[in-house]
Design an enzyme around this catalytic site. Sequence first.
Site, short mmCIF file in Angstrom:
data_model
loop_
_atom_site.label_atom_id
_atom_site.label_comp_id
_atom_site.label_asym_id
_atom_site.label_seq_id
_atom_site.Cartn_x
_atom_site.Cartn_y
_atom_site.Cartn_z
CB CYS A 216 -1.27 -4.43 8.46
SG CYS A 216 -0.23 -2.99 8.13
NE ARG B 11 1.41 9.48 0.11
CZ ARG B 11 2.56 10.02 0.49
NH1 ARG B 11 3.58 9.24 0.85
NH2 ARG B 11 2.72 11.32 0.51
NE ARG B 12 8.10 5.93 0.44
CZ ARG B 12 8.76 7.08 0.53
NH1 ARG B 12 9.25 7.65 -0.54
NH2 ARG B 12 8.96 7.63 1.69
CD GLU C 205 -1.39 -2.31 2.11
OE1 GLU C 205 -0.19 -2.64 1.97
OE2 GLU C 205 -2.20 -2.95 2.81
ZN LIG Z 1 0.41 -2.98 5.86
#
Ligand SMILES: [Zn+2]
Length: 400
Positions: free
Chosen positions: A130, A84-85, A80
């Site tokens: 998570c 984004r990066r 995730e």
């Molecule tokens: Zn995570």
Amino acid sequence: MINLEDKVAKLCLDKYDSLKKTGKPTETEWTVLSGVVLQSSSQELNVVSLCTGTKCLSGAELKNTKYKEHGNRLSDSHAEILARRAFLRYLYNQIELTLDDKNSDIFFITNGRIKLKDVSFHFFSSQTPCGDCSIIPKQKEPADLEISRKKIKLEYSDSLDFIVGLEIIDIHRTGAKCIKNDERQDPHKDGVHYHTVGPLRTKPGRGDRTLSLSCSDKIAKWNLLGVQGALLSLMIPSIKFESIVIGGDCPYLLESMQRGLCKRFSPDQTAPIIKQSKLAFAHKKGKLRIRPCPSSIVWCAVSEQPIEIAVDGYKQGATKKKKKNCSLLASRKEIFKTFLRVYNKYIYDKKIPQHPKKAMYHHYKQYSTTYQNLWKDVRTKIIPTWPVKPLYLQECISFL
Ligand SMILES: [Zn+2]
């Protein structure tokens, strides 16, 4: 008609399939796949960022990283966060196209300001993030019961939504631990009373605690402040994900997602649309896939160097000696370099005072007053427990 969540998921899964084997899990390994899908004004959908990853460096590993290498090395390689990066790389590339008078898919310039075209972005992840979102009641499969929602009161914390009429057997757990400066901590009691819900959590890591917050927390921050971050806020408007799509065949509950990404911090905030797709990722955790894959694929829709393979926070193949030159284009240092190049182009004919030659990464972040004021507001009123990053993790010498 196929629904939007399945379209978004299918595009990401197909794009993953089209990539070469390098960086993908072996037959006994699993990974997480995340990506960003652009929806144009004509409703056309295209993947613009796609990453895999399961790893996060522990506090000890970070401490062992040389001071000068901090900006070179990625500490958080959960899919995730990489997605984004890689998306930031895509945004910089689109800004450059706009500034060079070439056609950008997403930006245009009016009165000297960069504006967003009539487009939106959808975020995909093959599993529930998570942290808080992953705390989900396990219930027996519904029979012919009439389903309604009710809450169960947990010790020290907000309530946990569940479905009335179904027996709760247990809860799905997360390896992410509550941050230390929150008085609410996991009771670690049997069954439903193992976790508390609401607090920020740090990512699970080998042995020593990590300094990185869980994906639920980071995505919640994007929902509040925009996904672009402080540096890009100097040039472009805030960008928020229109929807968040989770892959099929994994523990998922809408209420837990809404709580983890939004409601625990600001109950009245307009949340993105949250959906689960029917389509599942083939390389997710399973009977045979028992070990997390150590390498990551980092891809974005740019013409130069769209794909990188990462291991241990560096480009694959990095040796101890060569680590200096092995930072990923998605690393803080390289993104900062890109920022400086693009920003110089952007301010070329504006009356913006020249920045000091040895300005640091965090100085530029501070220039972004609108973003910083909003962040300050969020920190004082909404999430006072958000930890302050130590300065040594923020510094990155300017390359002007
Ligand atoms: Zn995570």
